[in-house]
Design a protein around this motif. Structure first.
Motif: not given
Lengths: 266, 81
Positions: B3-4, B7-8, B10-11, B13-14, B27, B35-36, B38-39, B41, B43
């Motif tokens: 999960c961590k 998050i690292l 995330l940017t 990826y988006l 993915e 949880d991930c 939802l985070v 989605d 964000t």
């Protein structure tokens, strides 16, 4: 004021130098023709530059994430800058017409204050005009302009809160707090609010964000500036832009969570 | 991927600025971690909501003052040429 007064000055000079006295109406037609020629040459739309966010919106509505396209500036910007550097005031005014809304919005979003945003916009355009000869074209004019505007806006904030705004403020680890508040927002959470209420919420959460994160978020996600250009504008590394952007997005998500979580409204 | 790490990344990826192999790993993690998911989605929606928000209008009086100031600067400039 439109482009005409500036064009009038330019054309008057030409007319005098050519020594061909003209009827005022003929002079006006000639001046208008000059403006139209510039617009045609540079493929300029008379209505500024709508759709600057289309790139970012297209990305976000897509199923598969795609790179943010840097499409803010149209290809004719270089021609306008060259003409303005050569003394063509109408060309500079076209640049102003094109970017004034974006620069004002950026100023408003950073300073959260209309008077400050107006000062930021005026200073950005006046300074860019004054220093146009020093603009080497290493970056796009728009990037250079945004850099001036961001510096002006940050100076406003420093004057307002001298002890609270520091570009060197240490970053905290937002990653660890992400999983404390995880809730489903539903498909279109913003539609549960009236437009004015939504605007108030967005202004509040962006205003709460530390300026060093706010500026990066606004440049990257709202203005659609590329990561590299954001780094250039702020004088920081690409890695720092990415790090601040991640934190900005996570913090905004967390702040919006209290408004948009399903349990809040259902 | 844990999960961590999600998050690292995330940017990247988006923004679609992520290596294919990392994206596939991420993915696969999203497919099994609510949880991930939802985070990611929420964000993405955060960015979307700001992008789609009403643009700040440029008031006419503010615009007029800018153009008056510029015209004055143009005039001064043309006098010095």
């Amino acid at each position: 004021m439109g482009t005409a007064p500036v064009a009038i000055q330019e054309s008057s000079k030409k007319s005098a130098s050519e020594g061909t006295p003209q009827h005022p109406i003929m002079r006006a037609i000639r001046r208008l023709s000059t403006v139209v020629k510039i617009m045609v040459r540079c493929q300029i739309s008379p209505v500024g530059f709508p759709g600057a966010l289309l790139g970012a919106k297209a990305l976000l509505s897509a199923t598969d994430p795609k790179p943010l396209p840097s499409t803010i500036v149209r290809e004719d910007e270089g021609q306008l800058v060259s003409a303005a550097k050569a003394g063509d005031a109408a060309a500079f005014e076209e640049l102003v017409n094109r970017y004034e809304r974006k620069i004002f919005r950026l100023g408003m979003n950073i300073t959260q204050n209309k008077e400050d945003a107006e000062d930021v916009m005026q200073e950005a355009f006046l300074k860019s005009f004054k220093n146009l000869d020093h603009f080497q074209g290493d970056s796009r004019f728009y990037t250079w302009l945004v850099r001036i505007a961001v510096n002006e806006a940050l100076m406003k904030l420093r004057k307002r809160r001298p002890n609270q705004v520091s570009i060197d403020e240490p970053l905290t680890n937002d990653e660890d707090s992400v999983f404390r508040e995880i809730e489903d927002w539903g498909p279109s959470p913003e539609q549960r609010f009236a437009q004015t209420e939504l605007n108030t919420i967005l202004n509040e959460v962006i205003g709460d964000l530390d300026p060093i994160f706010r500026v990066v978020f606004l440049l990257r996600d709202v203005e659609g500036v590329s990561t590299e250009e954001t780094a250039q504008i702020l004088g920081i590394s690409v890695a720092a832009v990415k790090s601040r952007l991640l934190r900005a997005r996570l913090r905004l998500r967390q702040k919006l969570n209290k408004y948009f979580r399903r349990s809040e409204t259902q | 991927m844990n999960c961590k790490k999600v998050i690292l990344e995330l940017t990247s990826y988006l923004d679609g600025a992520i290596d294919t192999s990392v994206r596939i790993d991420l993915e696969q993690h999203l497919a099994r971690c609510t949880d991930c998911r939802l985070v990611v989605d929420t964000t993405r929606k955060t960015i979307q909501i700001f992008c789609n928000s009403e643009p700040v209008p440029l008031p006419e009086d503010v615009r007029n003052r800018l153009h008056t100031a510029l015209l004055e600067r143009f005039r001064r400039n043309s006098k010095t040429i």
